[in-house]
Design a protein around this motif. Structure first.
Motif, PDB file in Angstrom:
ATOM      1  N   VAL A 236      28.303  -0.321 -16.165  1.00  0.00           N
ATOM      2  CA  VAL A 236      28.340  -0.515 -14.714  1.00  0.00           C
ATOM      3  C   VAL A 236      27.484  -1.751 -14.424  1.00  0.00           C
ATOM      4  O   VAL A 236      26.251  -1.668 -14.355  1.00  0.00           O
ATOM      5  N   PRO A 237      28.093  -2.934 -14.277  1.00  0.00           N
ATOM      6  CA  PRO A 237      27.326  -4.190 -14.204  1.00  0.00           C
ATOM      7  C   PRO A 237      26.276  -4.233 -13.105  1.00  0.00           C
ATOM      8  O   PRO A 237      25.309  -4.998 -13.218  1.00  0.00           O
ATOM      9  N   ALA A 238      26.419  -3.423 -12.054  1.00  0.00           N
ATOM     10  CA  ALA A 238      25.442  -3.466 -10.969  1.00  0.00           C
ATOM     11  C   ALA A 238      24.042  -3.082 -11.440  1.00  0.00           C
ATOM     12  O   ALA A 238      23.051  -3.402 -10.784  1.00  0.00           O
ATOM     13  N   PHE A 239      23.936  -2.381 -12.575  1.00  0.00           N
ATOM     14  CA  PHE A 239      22.639  -1.946 -13.079  1.00  0.00           C
ATOM     15  C   PHE A 239      21.983  -2.991 -13.982  1.00  0.00           C
ATOM     16  O   PHE A 239      20.851  -2.803 -14.423  1.00  0.00           O
ATOM     17  N   ASN A 240      22.675  -4.081 -14.328  1.00  0.00           N
ATOM     18  CA  ASN A 240      22.120  -5.079 -15.244  1.00  0.00           C
ATOM     19  C   ASN A 240      20.800  -5.637 -14.723  1.00  0.00           C
ATOM     20  O   ASN A 240      20.646  -5.889 -13.528  1.00  0.00           O
ATOM     21  N   SER A 241      19.854  -5.825 -15.623  1.00  0.00           N
ATOM     22  CA  SER A 241      18.542  -6.314 -15.211  1.00  0.00           C
ATOM     23  C   SER A 241      17.783  -6.814 -16.432  1.00  0.00           C
ATOM     24  O   SER A 241      18.248  -6.696 -17.568  1.00  0.00           O
ATOM     25  N   GLY A 242      16.614  -7.368 -16.196  1.00  0.00           N
ATOM     26  CA  GLY A 242      15.747  -7.809 -17.265  1.00  0.00           C
ATOM     27  C   GLY A 242      14.535  -6.903 -17.385  1.00  0.00           C
ATOM     28  O   GLY A 242      14.238  -6.119 -16.481  1.00  0.00           O
ATOM     29  N   GLY A 243      13.845  -6.990 -18.502  1.00  0.00           N
ATOM     30  CA  GLY A 243      12.645  -6.178 -18.709  1.00  0.00           C
ATOM     31  C   GLY A 243      11.680  -6.881 -19.643  1.00  0.00           C
ATOM     32  O   GLY A 243      12.093  -7.684 -20.487  1.00  0.00           O
ATOM     33  N   LYS A 244      10.392  -6.604 -19.483  1.00  0.00           N
ATOM     34  CA  LYS A 244       9.366  -7.185 -20.342  1.00  0.00           C
ATOM     35  C   LYS A 244       8.393  -6.100 -20.780  1.00  0.00           C
ATOM     36  O   LYS A 244       8.120  -5.148 -20.049  1.00  0.00           O
ATOM     37  N   THR A 245       7.883  -6.254 -21.978  1.00  0.00           N
ATOM     38  CA  THR A 245       6.841  -5.361 -22.473  1.00  0.00           C
ATOM     39  C   THR A 245       6.099  -6.112 -23.573  1.00  0.00           C
ATOM     40  O   THR A 245       6.343  -7.297 -23.816  1.00  0.00           O
ATOM     41  N   ASP A 246       5.174  -5.458 -24.232  1.00  0.00           N
ATOM     42  CA  ASP A 246       4.505  -6.044 -25.385  1.00  0.00           C
ATOM     43  C   ASP A 246       4.281  -4.958 -26.419  1.00  0.00           C
ATOM     44  O   ASP A 246       4.206  -3.773 -26.094  1.00  0.00           O
ATOM     45  N   LEU A 247       4.203  -5.370 -27.664  1.00  0.00           N
ATOM     46  CA  LEU A 247       4.063  -4.442 -28.780  1.00  0.00           C
ATOM     47  C   LEU A 247       3.018  -4.983 -29.742  1.00  0.00           C
ATOM     48  O   LEU A 247       3.013  -6.178 -30.051  1.00  0.00           O
ATOM     49  N   THR A 248       2.118  -4.116 -30.193  1.00  0.00           N
ATOM     50  CA  THR A 248       1.124  -4.503 -31.184  1.00  0.00           C
ATOM     51  C   THR A 248       1.521  -3.937 -32.534  1.00  0.00           C
ATOM     52  O   THR A 248       1.507  -2.718 -32.731  1.00  0.00           O
ATOM     53  N   LEU A 249       1.925  -4.819 -33.449  1.00  0.00           N
ATOM     54  CA  LEU A 249       2.230  -4.392 -34.806  1.00  0.00           C
ATOM     55  C   LEU A 249       0.912  -4.084 -35.510  1.00  0.00           C
ATOM     56  O   LEU A 249      -0.057  -4.830 -35.374  1.00  0.00           O
ATOM     57  N   PRO A 250       0.836  -2.997 -36.272  1.00  0.00           N
ATOM     58  CA  PRO A 250      -0.463  -2.481 -36.718  1.00  0.00           C
ATOM     59  C   PRO A 250      -1.102  -3.269 -37.841  1.00  0.00           C
ATOM     60  O   PRO A 250      -0.416  -3.933 -38.628  1.00  0.00           O
ATOM     61  N   PRO A 251      -2.436  -3.200 -37.943  1.00  0.00           N
ATOM     62  CA  PRO A 251      -3.120  -3.762 -39.113  1.00  0.00           C
ATOM     63  C   PRO A 251      -2.805  -2.913 -40.342  1.00  0.00           C
ATOM     64  O   PRO A 251      -2.540  -1.713 -40.232  1.00  0.00           O
ATOM     65  N   GLN A 252      -2.837  -3.559 -41.523  1.00  0.00           N
ATOM     66  CA  GLN A 252      -2.534  -2.880 -42.780  1.00  0.00           C
ATOM     67  C   GLN A 252      -3.551  -3.280 -43.834  1.00  0.00           C
ATOM     68  O   GLN A 252      -3.925  -4.453 -43.936  1.00  0.00           O
TER      69      GLN A 252
END
Length: 405
Positions: A236-252
């Motif tokens: 349903v194209p009316a719902f199209n949108s953008g989004g942003k977040t961030d992710l921390t890849l863990p120390p090893q």
């Protein structure tokens, strides 16, 4: 607006937090991949304190000083996984099969007895899951993929004859895709999220020769913070949108002890730690809204045991075992991140054809059964939570080709 916000937020959360859909070779917890060389896989990745090829750029860059001249190594691993879901809520059982190919390329050069440098390109995090579009958990995930590429230049220096130190830079490229169905109370809405981002971290390593036959090694990779942006598209194209977040890849962190005191045999035992407790929650930013999703993952420990026997000047045989813990608690366990404790049984061979080398390895990875008992899904539809038993295993076939100048 609230409806659209909840749809996109759900997709972003799943896409950036997805885990071991196609179980990775000698997989660490969460969605970390430890398949970075066939020779290493054959030894159960117990190669932090000794090495025979350029894949040590990943496992412990301090050891590149033990490699003569200029060496190139390239290869991949076919990970053929199988997963079964048995419903405990009266839903339909389901299964899926998939193939994943984490790959690697390394180049090392020894300048003199003290200094060496190298460059590695590999996939340190990643995987994918694929479920039928009508399965019980279709509102959680149907198809999920995560890929990372680490561009890792390193430099190693022998401080004293028995001690070598190394440091490097990790430039991480990440892209993620999630497809799932969205519950509307009527016909399902198809959805897809695609996002990508870049982050930078570092790695260090050390190797110390206690005696000629006994070496200890350690390696650390820092956490990497990645800002992710993307687009969500719907049927349903009316719902199209953008989004942003961030992710921390863990120390090893890995450490190992290698012993070469038995003729033609090298043995190593090692431990591995991953800082998944960094992943406590995920913040989603959409337009003028902010959503926070709890993850509450935990740090994990693993074990590596391996050996390599030089049958003759050209052929070496290897075997190993890997144990990996699980980072995902029961409260946030779900099918796009079906993490579980794992056991990997490995065997391999190295063939030196001067100036070429060939390494082949096989691993069987068994995941301990995991039960989903939480309410992640659509609470109004009990079967949509896909609660039940998850059983998984994988066959790992690795090939690495090398050339020594």
């Amino acid at each position: 607006m609230n409806y659209r916000k909840s749809l996109i937020a759900g997709m972003v959360v799943s896409a950036v937090a997805l885990g071991a859909g196609a179980p990775s070779s000698a997989r660490a917890a969460g969605y970390a991949v430890f398949t970075h060389g066939a020779s290493a896989l054959g030894q159960g990745n117990a190669v932090t304190a000794h090495t025979s090829d350029a894949s040590t750029i990943f496992y412990n860059p301090a050891l590149i000083n033990k490699l003569d001249g200029t060496q190139v190594l390239a290869g991949t691993t076919a990970i053929i996984s199988s997963r079964e879901y048995s419903s405990s809520a009266g839903g339909n059982d389901a299964s899926n099969d998939s193939v994943f190919f984490p790959s690697h390329l390394y180049v090392t050069h020894k300048f003199n007895d003290q200094a060496s440098a190298g460059l590695g390109i590999f996939n340190p995090f990643g995987l994918g899951t694929r479920w039928d579009s009508n399965w019980d958990g279709r509102y959680i995930a149907t198809k999920s993929t995560l890929r990372t590429f680490d561009i890792n230049p390193v430099f190693s220096y022998r401080v004293i004859p028995s001690l070598t130190l190394a440091a490097g830079l990790d430039v991480m490229l990440l892209d993620a895709t999630l497809e799932r169905k969205v519950f509307t109370g009527g016909p399902d809405v198809g959805s897809k999220f695609k996002g990508d981002g870049t982050g930078v971290g570092f790695n260090v390593g050390a190797a110390y020769d206690i005696t000629r036959d006994l070496t200890v090694g350690a390696s650390y990779r820092s956490q990497v913070h990645v800002d992710i942006s993307g687009d969500a598209t719907f049927s349903v194209p009316a719902f199209n949108s953008g989004g942003k977040t961030d992710l921390t890849l863990p120390p090893q962190f890995t450490a190992g002890v290698a012993y070469k005191g038995i003729d033609k045999l090298t043995m190593e035992a090692g431990v591995r730690w991953e800082g998944w407790s960094k992943f406590k929650s995920l913040e989603i930013r959409l337009d003028n809204n902010r959503l926070v999703m709890q993850r509450d993952w935990k740090d994990t420990w693993g074990l590596n045991l391996g050996g390599r026997y030089q049958l003759d000047p050209r052929v070496a045989l290897s075997a190993g075992y890997v144990y990996g813990g699980s980072a995902v608690p029961n409260s946030t366990f779900e099918p796009s991140i079906p993490d579980a404790k794992t056991h990997v049984f490995c065997a391999g061979t190295d063939v030196d054809l001067k100036p070429f080398t060939v390494a082949l390895a096989y691993g069987y990875q068994y995941y301990e059964n995991r039960n989903k008992t939480n309410t992640i899904g659509v609470p109004l539809l009990p079967t949509s939570t896909a609660n039940g038993k998850y059983q998984s295993d994988a066959h790992l076939v690795a090939l690495s080709l090398g050339y020594k100048f």
